[in-house]
Design a protein around this motif. Sequence first.
Motif, PDB file in Angstrom:
ATOM      1  N   ALA A 126     -17.394  -9.465 -41.800  1.00 54.56           N
ATOM      2  CA  ALA A 126     -15.865  -8.909 -41.297  1.00 54.56           C
ATOM      3  C   ALA A 126     -15.409  -9.265 -42.384  1.00 54.56           C
ATOM      4  O   ALA A 126     -14.419  -8.220 -42.542  1.00 54.56           O
ATOM      5  CB  ALA A 126     -16.193 -10.779 -40.133  1.00 54.56           C
ATOM      6  N   THR A 130     -13.030  -5.437 -43.446  1.00 56.49           N
ATOM      7  CA  THR A 130     -12.309  -5.044 -44.745  1.00 56.49           C
ATOM      8  C   THR A 130     -11.391  -4.926 -45.542  1.00 56.49           C
ATOM      9  O   THR A 130     -10.878  -3.632 -46.401  1.00 56.49           O
ATOM     10  CB  THR A 130     -10.779  -5.891 -43.411  1.00 56.49           C
ATOM     11  N   PRO A 149     -17.184  -6.521 -36.672  1.00 60.50           N
ATOM     12  CA  PRO A 149     -15.918  -6.380 -36.081  1.00 60.50           C
ATOM     13  C   PRO A 149     -15.205  -4.715 -35.412  1.00 60.50           C
ATOM     14  O   PRO A 149     -15.525  -4.789 -37.055  1.00 60.50           O
ATOM     15  CB  PRO A 149     -14.863  -7.799 -36.570  1.00 60.50           C
ATOM     16  N   GLY A 152      -9.655  -4.992 -33.756  1.00 66.43           N
ATOM     17  CA  GLY A 152      -9.423  -6.158 -32.413  1.00 66.43           C
ATOM     18  C   GLY A 152     -10.151  -7.072 -31.696  1.00 66.43           C
ATOM     19  O   GLY A 152      -9.940  -7.746 -31.499  1.00 66.43           O
ATOM     20  N   GLU A 153     -11.107  -7.038 -32.980  1.00 65.82           N
ATOM     21  CA  GLU A 153     -12.032  -8.413 -32.472  1.00 65.82           C
ATOM     22  C   GLU A 153     -12.497  -9.197 -33.867  1.00 65.82           C
ATOM     23  O   GLU A 153     -11.413  -8.991 -34.631  1.00 65.82           O
ATOM     24  CB  GLU A 153     -13.714  -7.488 -32.710  1.00 65.82           C
ATOM     25  N   SER A 154     -12.455 -10.471 -33.276  1.00 67.55           N
ATOM     26  CA  SER A 154     -12.271 -11.191 -34.110  1.00 67.55           C
ATOM     27  C   SER A 154     -14.291 -12.014 -34.001  1.00 67.55           C
ATOM     28  O   SER A 154     -14.967 -12.035 -33.213  1.00 67.55           O
ATOM     29  CB  SER A 154     -11.413 -12.525 -34.185  1.00 67.55           C
ATOM     30  N   SER A 157     -14.483 -13.546 -30.891  1.00 66.56           N
ATOM     31  CA  SER A 157     -14.253 -13.252 -29.399  1.00 66.56           C
ATOM     32  C   SER A 157     -15.895 -11.846 -29.411  1.00 66.56           C
ATOM     33  O   SER A 157     -16.235 -12.500 -28.052  1.00 66.56           O
ATOM     34  CB  SER A 157     -12.935 -11.399 -29.403  1.00 66.56           C
ATOM     35  N   SER A 221     -10.882 -17.143 -36.332  1.00 64.68           N
ATOM     36  CA  SER A 221      -9.785 -16.780 -35.418  1.00 64.68           C
ATOM     37  C   SER A 221      -9.058 -14.587 -35.502  1.00 64.68           C
ATOM     38  O   SER A 221      -8.597 -13.980 -34.250  1.00 64.68           O
ATOM     39  CB  SER A 221      -9.132 -17.573 -34.782  1.00 64.68           C
ATOM     40  N   GLU A 222      -8.902 -14.592 -36.276  1.00 66.38           N
ATOM     41  CA  GLU A 222      -8.042 -13.583 -36.618  1.00 66.38           C
ATOM     42  C   GLU A 222      -8.586 -12.352 -36.521  1.00 66.38           C
ATOM     43  O   GLU A 222     -10.119 -12.596 -36.957  1.00 66.38           O
ATOM     44  CB  GLU A 222      -7.636 -13.904 -37.886  1.00 66.38           C
ATOM     45  N   THR A 223      -8.007 -11.125 -35.711  1.00 68.14           N
ATOM     46  CA  THR A 223      -8.047 -10.088 -35.314  1.00 68.14           C
ATOM     47  C   THR A 223      -9.252  -8.647 -36.194  1.00 68.14           C
ATOM     48  O   THR A 223      -7.982  -9.487 -36.752  1.00 68.14           O
ATOM     49  CB  THR A 223      -7.929  -9.265 -34.204  1.00 68.14           C
ATOM     50  N   ALA A 224     -10.195  -7.957 -36.508  1.00 75.41           N
ATOM     51  CA  ALA A 224      -9.786  -6.921 -37.361  1.00 75.41           C
ATOM     52  C   ALA A 224      -8.850  -6.338 -37.400  1.00 75.41           C
ATOM     53  O   ALA A 224      -8.524  -5.618 -36.196  1.00 75.41           O
ATOM     54  CB  ALA A 224     -11.327  -6.809 -37.539  1.00 75.41           C
ATOM     55  N   LYS A 225      -8.534  -5.809 -38.270  1.00 72.49           N
ATOM     56  CA  LYS A 225      -6.892  -4.790 -38.569  1.00 72.49           C
ATOM     57  C   LYS A 225      -7.964  -2.633 -38.789  1.00 72.49           C
ATOM     58  O   LYS A 225      -6.490  -2.152 -38.452  1.00 72.49           O
ATOM     59  CB  LYS A 225      -6.229  -4.741 -39.239  1.00 72.49           C
TER      60      LYS A 225
END
Length: 337
Positions: A126, A130, A149, A152-154, A157, A221-225
């Motif tokens: 992940a 990024t 991810p 919007g995915e983490s 999720s 928990s943080e979602t990918a941008k």
Amino acid sequence: MDLTESENGMAASPVLGSRRRIRRAHVMAAGCAVAMCTALAAPVAADVGTTTTTTTTKPTIVLVHGAFADASSWNGVVERLESRGYTVMAPANPLRGLYSDSTYIASVLDSVKGPIVLAGHSYGGAVISTAAEGNPRVKSLVYVSALMPDVGESGMSLGAKFPSELGTATKSVPYRAGGVSGTDLYLKPDRIHPVFAADLPESTTRVMAATQRPAATTALSETAKVAAWKHIPSWFLVAKQDKAINPDQERFEAKRAGSHTVEIDSSHVAMVSHPDAVTDLLVQAATAAGSARPALAASGTTQDARAETALTGIAVGSLIAGTGAVLLARRMRRSRP
């Protein structure tokens, strides 16, 4: 010489001169056509030349570890890559949160000169997805039993869609640091061997339990941008005996990204238990990064469009030049006495 002969000679001279002028006009027009073709074709030749350029520089291979681990988890792979002549870096992944961790790894990449192959294990996948965004020197991404991810995915999720035993193997511990507080996740010592590293000796997993580095819950928990794998070629190693990340999740991620995929009988820590297989995959990615790989679709389309435009220009230029020669010849004929 009699008068008749002289008059015939005088009459023939303008005709001969007119014919010579017509021939010169054809030659000039043909020369213009050749010049126009050469000028228009030159950019195409240059463009094609740049796409076939190869480089002999070996990329630097940067290895990013995942949660509950440190850079030493790559030791066996580092040794094998260095023996093959590669420069290798295995920086510390802070494990504090996806945004801060990827920013940190991106800063490490900024210090590397030349092309880069960027690899991530587990949560490290992940992070590299990024960190590589916007860095043109990252030529390949390699995922080893990893999170991959989409925007919007983490990690959480994805894990909810593809359940694994990881939830039964972790415990939460509150932390405080520099006025900041949060929650760390640790692996339960008695669960590391069955869930995390079943193909390693228990003596090894006991050391892993004692030396593990916790991951803050925000890391998962943080979602990918962003998702750099959407425009950077990727390779994926699926660990078929992985109980920390569901192998079906790994297959799903690899298929979605169009990754070059291999599957091996390994636990979650494939780079520790199967360093040769992981090294081979990294070398495949590194070799592809240093060769004349086919460009991404957008680049190929642009190049084809340029070539088509140039060829159209050549055809139009030739037509104009040929038409000019015909018109000039007709004018010269009309001007004959």
